[in-house]
Design an enzyme around this catalytic site. Structure first.
Site, PDB file in Angstrom:
ATOM      1  N   ALA A  43      39.454  22.881  37.674  1.00 37.61           N
ATOM      2  CA  ALA A  43      38.908  22.035  36.607  1.00 37.61           C
ATOM      3  C   ALA A  43      38.255  22.957  35.581  1.00 37.61           C
ATOM      4  CB  ALA A  43      37.879  21.064  37.182  1.00 37.61           C
ATOM      5  N   CYS A  54      69.259  17.751  66.399  1.00 36.69           N
ATOM      6  CA  CYS A  54      69.462  16.389  65.884  1.00 36.69           C
ATOM      7  C   CYS A  54      70.944  16.079  65.735  1.00 36.69           C
ATOM      8  CB  CYS A  54      68.761  16.225  64.540  1.00 36.69           C
ATOM      9  SG  CYS A  54      66.985  16.116  64.725  1.00 36.69           S
ATOM     10  N   GLU A 114      65.335  12.117  62.158  1.00 39.91           N
ATOM     11  CA  GLU A 114      66.632  11.547  62.533  1.00 39.91           C
ATOM     12  C   GLU A 114      66.540  10.851  63.884  1.00 39.91           C
ATOM     13  OE1 GLU A 114      65.911  14.579  61.526  1.00 39.91           O
ATOM     14  OE2 GLU A 114      67.629  15.685  60.760  1.00 39.91           O
TER      15      GLU A 114
HETATM   16  N1  LIG Z   1      36.088  24.233  38.373  1.00 40.19           N
HETATM   17  C1  LIG Z   1      36.738  24.373  39.504  1.00 40.19           C
HETATM   18  O1  LIG Z   1      37.790  23.751  39.714  1.00 40.19           O
HETATM   19  C2  LIG Z   1      36.196  25.314  40.534  1.00 40.19           C
HETATM   20  C3  LIG Z   1      36.803  25.392  41.785  1.00 40.19           C
HETATM   21  C4  LIG Z   1      36.279  26.286  42.715  1.00 40.19           C
HETATM   22  C5  LIG Z   1      35.215  27.087  42.379  1.00 40.19           C
HETATM   23  N2  LIG Z   1      34.651  26.976  41.161  1.00 40.19           N
HETATM   24  C6  LIG Z   1      33.525  27.825  40.780  1.00 40.19           C
HETATM   25  O2  LIG Z   1      33.941  29.158  40.868  1.00 40.19           O
HETATM   26  C7  LIG Z   1      32.797  29.964  41.128  1.00 40.19           C
HETATM   27  C8  LIG Z   1      33.134  30.954  42.203  1.00 40.19           C
HETATM   28  O3  LIG Z   1      34.142  31.802  41.735  1.00 40.19           O
HETATM   29  P1  LIG Z   1      34.129  33.329  42.113  1.00 40.19           P
HETATM   30  O4  LIG Z   1      35.115  33.988  41.247  1.00 40.19           O
HETATM   31  O5  LIG Z   1      32.716  33.793  42.094  1.00 40.19           O
HETATM   32  O6  LIG Z   1      34.532  33.335  43.647  1.00 40.19           O
HETATM   33  P2  LIG Z   1      35.875  33.090  44.479  1.00 40.19           P
HETATM   34  O7  LIG Z   1      37.074  33.397  43.683  1.00 40.19           O
HETATM   35  O8  LIG Z   1      35.769  31.756  45.129  1.00 40.19           O
HETATM   36  O9  LIG Z   1      35.680  34.141  45.626  1.00 40.19           O
HETATM   37  C9  LIG Z   1      35.764  35.497  45.315  1.00 40.19           C
HETATM   38  C10 LIG Z   1      35.504  36.291  46.553  1.00 40.19           C
HETATM   39  O10 LIG Z   1      36.546  36.078  47.491  1.00 40.19           O
HETATM   40  C11 LIG Z   1      36.693  37.237  48.250  1.00 40.19           C
HETATM   41  N3  LIG Z   1      38.081  37.675  48.299  1.00 40.19           N
HETATM   42  C12 LIG Z   1      38.730  38.085  49.407  1.00 40.19           C
HETATM   43  N4  LIG Z   1      39.928  38.502  49.110  1.00 40.19           N
HETATM   44  C13 LIG Z   1      40.084  38.379  47.794  1.00 40.19           C
HETATM   45  C14 LIG Z   1      41.127  38.698  46.918  1.00 40.19           C
HETATM   46  N5  LIG Z   1      42.260  39.226  47.339  1.00 40.19           N
HETATM   47  N6  LIG Z   1      40.955  38.462  45.603  1.00 40.19           N
HETATM   48  C15 LIG Z   1      39.816  37.929  45.140  1.00 40.19           C
HETATM   49  N7  LIG Z   1      38.773  37.615  45.934  1.00 40.19           N
HETATM   50  C16 LIG Z   1      38.908  37.844  47.246  1.00 40.19           C
HETATM   51  C17 LIG Z   1      35.871  38.342  47.567  1.00 40.19           C
HETATM   52  O11 LIG Z   1      34.698  38.594  48.343  1.00 40.19           O
HETATM   53  P3  LIG Z   1      34.811  39.725  49.478  1.00 40.19           P
HETATM   54  O12 LIG Z   1      35.236  40.973  48.771  1.00 40.19           O
HETATM   55  O13 LIG Z   1      33.484  39.778  50.104  1.00 40.19           O
HETATM   56  O14 LIG Z   1      35.868  39.211  50.385  1.00 40.19           O
HETATM   57  C18 LIG Z   1      35.490  37.760  46.252  1.00 40.19           C
HETATM   58  O15 LIG Z   1      34.232  38.177  45.798  1.00 40.19           O
HETATM   59  C19 LIG Z   1      31.698  29.024  41.514  1.00 40.19           C
HETATM   60  O16 LIG Z   1      30.794  28.913  40.444  1.00 40.19           O
HETATM   61  C20 LIG Z   1      32.390  27.709  41.715  1.00 40.19           C
HETATM   62  O17 LIG Z   1      31.554  26.625  41.372  1.00 40.19           O
HETATM   63  C21 LIG Z   1      35.122  26.106  40.242  1.00 40.19           C
END
Ligand SMILES: NC(=O)c1ccc[n+]([C@@H]2O[C@H](COP(=O)([O-])OP(=O)(O)OC[C@H]3O[C@@H](n4cnc5c(N)ncnc54)[C@H](OP(=O)(O)O)[C@@H]3O)[C@@H](O)[C@H]2O)c1
Length: 366
Positions: free
Chosen positions: A154, A84, A52
């Site tokens: 994705a 404002c 504003e």
């Molecule tokens: N296709 C897509 O759009 C896309 C996007 C992103 C990723 N990806 C793929 O996803 C894969 C990774 O997924 P992911 O499931 O292994 O890992 P993530 O969901 O990225 O990370 C999981 C980690 O986050 C930490 N975390 C902390 N607080 C949490 C909570 N409240 N809930 C859940 N996790 C928590 C945990 O480790 P701590 O316990 O040590 O904290 C857990 O192991 C990769 O292969 C990547 O390429 C794909």
């Protein structure tokens, strides 16, 4: 009002903790209405001028007797900037048209009342639904004490979001990736779980030509502070902020090393599983001023946020790519939604983006 709403979008993601508001000063002349000045909340957050004031300053004497269209109720309190409403009254505005009331308890109807008491005609709730998308972060932060949360993912034709041991796997095409960069630019923060940071080593910046300055804060949920010091995120932390949300029991030496590398470490309480408690984490982000978060994976974090009903909007890119091998499956909640079991969500849109199909869902408020 539609023009003011469109103009407000210009600074989305750049004004937190303030909302990005649009304002137009309009004069009704013999030839029809004419926009004599416009303003959008200045980027940079606390203390920066509101829309504003910018519009009124640009209008100068032309504001006298004119109408002001503004997407959010003008503020009535002394914060880091004066109210404002005072500027509007002083400028001699005759009529104010407002899209959304401000849920901020310091304003909440007082802005409109002060203007009316000063003899200004006020019309409220004009295109309120249209304005809501751009103000969803501010409204959610004020009403729920957390940011507005969008989960983007994705998913391949075989239901995968990645492949074990393969690092970043291209699932969506270049058009979808371009669109995701725009989405990044319009959010205050991007969030991933440390799993994605360890596997993909993403940079999470906006890499569209000329838009690098629009990169939002990059946040990692990392209960044990495992984020590597040589990861792209840490190495670039002094250029684009990185916030590590970690558990209170994370090793001290890791926290110190990450802080020394320029990472902002935020310890929060953990749940019974020892992981960062997302509800506490989101409340702390809101407390720090973040109004909108784009969650970019991975599977575990996405599943957890969906399970806790902490996702307001869902953007799923379906591709024809077959990942095969040892695939990392999409979160079960996402697979269920794609199969039609939408639960609290309602399907809002469906677009073709290059070779991919984008499905968008919004959480029903009940
Ligand atoms: N296709 C897509 O759009 C896309 C996007 C992103 C990723 N990806 C793929 O996803 C894969 C990774 O997924 P992911 O499931 O292994 O890992 P993530 O969901 O990225 O990370 C999981 C980690 O986050 C930490 N975390 C902390 N607080 C949490 C909570 N409240 N809930 C859940 N996790 C928590 C945990 O480790 P701590 O316990 O040590 O904290 C857990 O192991 C990769 O292969 C990547 O390429 C794909």
């Amino acid at each position: 009002m539609r023009a003011a709403i469109a103009y407000a979008r210009r600074n989305l993601g750049r004004t937190w903790p303030n909302p990005s508001v649009g304002a137009l000063v309009v004069r009704f002349e013999a030839a029809g209405p004419r926009v004599v000045a416009r303003g959008v909340t200045e980027a940079g957050g606390r203390g920066k001028p509101h829309a504003e004031r910018i519009a009124l300053a640009a209008a100068g004497a032309a504001a006298r007797g004119a109408a002001l269209y503004v997407t959010l109720e003008p503020c009535s309190h002394y914060g880091t900037t004066p109210p404002c409403v005072e500027a509007i009254i002083a400028a001699g505005i005759a009529r104010v048209v407002v899209a959304q009331g401000d849920p901020d308890s310091r304003v909440a109807g007082r802005g409109v009342k002060i203007l009316r008491d000063a003899g200004i005609e006020v019309k409220a709730e004009v295109l309120a639904d249209t304005a809501e998308a751009g103000l969803a972060g501010h409204i959610t932060r004020m009403r729920r004490g957390r940011p507005f949360i969008t989960f983007k993912l994705a998913v391949s034709a075989d239901g995968a979001i990645g492949q074990a041991g393969a690092g970043q796997v291209a699932i969506s095409g270049p058009e979808a990736r371009g669109r995701v960069h725009i989405l990044r630019a319009e959010h205050d923060a991007i969030l991933i779980g440390v799993g994605t940071a360890l596997i993909d080593d993403p940079e999470l910046t906006v890499r569209l030509p000329g838009m690098a300055h629009r990169s939002p804060v990059r946040i990692v949920f990392d209960s044990r502070a495992r984020l590597p010091l040589d990861s792209r995120l840490v190495v670039t932390a002094r250029d684009v902020p990185v916030w590590l949300v970690t558990g209170e029991m994370a090793p001290r030496h890791r926290i110190e090393a990450l802080r020394a590398a320029g990472v902002d470490v935020l310890p929060v309480p953990t749940g019974p599983d020892g992981r960062v408690d997302p509800r506490h984490a989101m409340a702390s982000l809101a407390w720090k001023g973040i109004t909108s978060v784009l969650v970019e994976g991975g599977a575990a974090l996405g599943q957890e946020l969906l399970g806790l009903d902490l996702v307001d909007e869902l953007a799923i890119y379906r591709s024809d790519v077959i990942v095969g091998g040892e695939r990392i499956a999409a979160p079960a909640a996402v697979t269920a939604i794609l199969a039609g079991d939408v639960g609290r969500f309602e399907w809002t849109a469906n677009h073709q983006v290059g070779a991919d199909r984008l499905y968008e869902f919004r959480r029903r408020l009940y």
